[in-house]
Design a protein around this motif. Structure first.
Motif, PDB file in Angstrom:
ATOM      1  N   TYR A  11       0.864  -1.172   0.000  1.00 17.58           N
ATOM      2  CA  TYR A  11       0.000   0.000   0.000  1.00 17.58           C
ATOM      3  C   TYR A  11       0.898   1.219   0.000  1.00 17.58           C
ATOM      4  O   TYR A  11       1.777   1.351   0.849  1.00 17.58           O
ATOM      5  CB  TYR A  11      -0.918  -0.002   1.233  1.00 17.58           C
ATOM      6  N   MET A  52      -4.274   6.548  -2.671  1.00 19.37           N
ATOM      7  CA  MET A  52      -3.623   5.320  -2.241  1.00 19.37           C
ATOM      8  C   MET A  52      -3.676   4.290  -3.363  1.00 19.37           C
ATOM      9  O   MET A  52      -4.664   4.184  -4.083  1.00 19.37           O
ATOM     10  CB  MET A  52      -4.342   4.784  -0.993  1.00 19.37           C
ATOM     11  N   ALA A  54      -2.865   0.074  -4.169  1.00 20.83           N
ATOM     12  CA  ALA A  54      -2.571  -1.277  -3.690  1.00 20.83           C
ATOM     13  C   ALA A  54      -1.865  -1.978  -4.840  1.00 20.83           C
ATOM     14  O   ALA A  54      -2.341  -1.958  -5.982  1.00 20.83           O
ATOM     15  CB  ALA A  54      -3.845  -2.020  -3.311  1.00 20.83           C
ATOM     16  N   ASN A  95      -8.577  -1.762   3.444  1.00 25.94           N
ATOM     17  CA  ASN A  95      -7.182  -1.545   3.847  1.00 25.94           C
ATOM     18  C   ASN A  95      -6.633  -0.252   3.249  1.00 25.94           C
ATOM     19  O   ASN A  95      -5.943   0.510   3.938  1.00 25.94           O
ATOM     20  CB  ASN A  95      -6.299  -2.721   3.432  1.00 25.94           C
ATOM     21  N   MET A  96      -6.928   0.001   1.969  1.00 26.47           N
ATOM     22  CA  MET A  96      -6.456   1.243   1.349  1.00 26.47           C
ATOM     23  C   MET A  96      -7.020   2.452   2.090  1.00 26.47           C
ATOM     24  O   MET A  96      -6.284   3.413   2.354  1.00 26.47           O
ATOM     25  CB  MET A  96      -6.861   1.310  -0.136  1.00 26.47           C
ATOM     26  N   TYR A  99      -5.183   2.737   5.477  1.00 27.98           N
ATOM     27  CA  TYR A  99      -3.827   3.266   5.297  1.00 27.98           C
ATOM     28  C   TYR A  99      -3.857   4.739   4.889  1.00 27.98           C
ATOM     29  O   TYR A  99      -3.025   5.529   5.338  1.00 27.98           O
ATOM     30  CB  TYR A  99      -3.043   2.453   4.267  1.00 27.98           C
TER      31      TYR A  99
END
Length: 170
Positions: A11, A52, A54, A95-96, A99
């Motif tokens: 990431y 962001m 991934a 998750n992105m 983060y």
């Protein structure tokens, strides 16, 4: 840059040269509005601290574009969220977003905003489950009506989802 060692997904913030790959990812979703490749280059150059990527085995498999509202720096507007079909339903979008909110550029963000068309069920699930898992209130208001888009675009309404206030750091 953060690495999820369980899935070997990296990431990171985008850079301008990611623009073409991001454009292809957005195109391949077939659900998001496709902007010009130049737009994605600009996001990677000028707004990369609030976007962001991934990445898996050198391929971009996810992207979030976002920016802080110039009128209210407590608000982060998430413009697009995309995950490659081959990697969907693995928590990558969440998750992105997590983060992204941990980035220095997002310190002080108390509200996440996004407009989401009714047919985009994946984004509905993402934002509502993100809020629910963290016990953060969420609301949905009118946003942008279909009548605001050009006649030939056949665009759906874009209701505004607001998550917040975020009390604790994510």
């Amino acid at each position: 840059m953060a690495v999820n060692t369980e899935t070997e997904i990296i990431y990171r913030n985008p850079i301008a040269k990611d623009g073409a790959s991001v454009w292809e990812l957005i195109r391949d979703t077939e659900t998001l509005d496709l902007n010009s490749p130049y737009c994605y280059m600009l996001l990677g150059d000028y707004f990369n601290d609030t976007c962001m990527i991934a990445e898996h085995e050198g391929d971009i498999i996810g992207f979030i574009s976002a920016f802080r509202s110039p009128r209210n720096l407590e608000r982060l507007f998430v413009w697009q969220v995309a995950v490659a079909r081959t990697h969907q339903r693995q928590g990558i979008a969440k998750n992105m977003l997590t983060y992204l909110l941990k980035q220095k550029a997002c310190h002080g963000v108390r509200f996440i905003e996004a407009t989401i068309s009714p047919s985009n069920k994946a984004s509905h699930r993402l934002f509502l489950s993100f809020a629910e898992e963290r016990s953060i209130p969420s609301t949905v208001t009118a946003g942008y009506g279909a009548d605001m888009f050009p006649d030939r675009s056949n665009h759906e309404d874009e209701p505004l989802f607001v998550i917040g206030p975020i009390i604790n750091e994510i």
